[in-house]
Design a protein around this motif. Sequence first.
Motif, mmCIF file in Angstrom:
data_model
loop_
_atom_site.group_PDB
_atom_site.id
_atom_site.type_symbol
_atom_site.label_atom_id
_atom_site.label_comp_id
_atom_site.label_asym_id
_atom_site.label_seq_id
_atom_site.Cartn_x
_atom_site.Cartn_y
_atom_site.Cartn_z
ATOM 1 N N GLY A 1 0.838 -1.196 0.000
ATOM 2 C CA GLY A 1 0.000 0.000 0.000
ATOM 3 C C GLY A 1 0.872 1.244 0.000
ATOM 4 N N GLU A 2 0.445 2.249 0.701
ATOM 5 C CA GLU A 2 1.067 3.563 0.607
ATOM 6 C C GLU A 2 1.763 4.013 1.889
ATOM 7 N N LYS A 3 2.190 3.082 2.735
ATOM 8 C CA LYS A 3 2.811 3.463 4.004
ATOM 9 C C LYS A 3 4.225 2.916 4.128
ATOM 10 N N GLU B 1 2.984 8.320 5.034
ATOM 11 C CA GLU B 1 1.868 7.849 4.230
ATOM 12 C C GLU B 1 1.763 8.728 2.990
ATOM 13 N N MET B 2 1.755 8.084 1.827
ATOM 14 C CA MET B 2 1.641 8.823 0.574
ATOM 15 C C MET B 2 0.155 8.985 0.255
ATOM 16 N N THR B 3 -0.294 10.238 0.183
ATOM 17 C CA THR B 3 -1.691 10.546 -0.109
ATOM 18 C C THR B 3 -1.747 11.404 -1.362
ATOM 19 N N LYS C 1 2.854 13.797 1.060
ATOM 20 C CA LYS C 1 3.339 12.882 2.086
ATOM 21 C C LYS C 1 2.874 13.346 3.464
#
Length: 100
Positions: A35-37, A61-63, A67
Amino acid sequence: MALPTKATATNPSQLLPSELVDRCVGSRIWVIMKGEKEMVGTLRGFDVYVNMVLEDVVEYEMTPEGKRVTKLDQILLNGNNIALLVPGGMPDEEEASPSS
């Protein structure tokens, strides 16, 4: 071909994965999750399923907005969600860490 034992496994390329992770206990480690973490923290322990306890953790965390950085005292990670482990912490950890 015989598997290396702890007594003869001095070259890191001859270590079993669990032996390498065991050598990282007490050290900084960079954990890239599915995922994105990503997490960077001090490894305190792990089990046979590679569930891990980290202390002094910085979570990235990439949102879509960019970041997001969160500091945590301690976290328990589920081994099923871990994609990659990098001993020594994140390469640019000093630059990426938020100021206290």
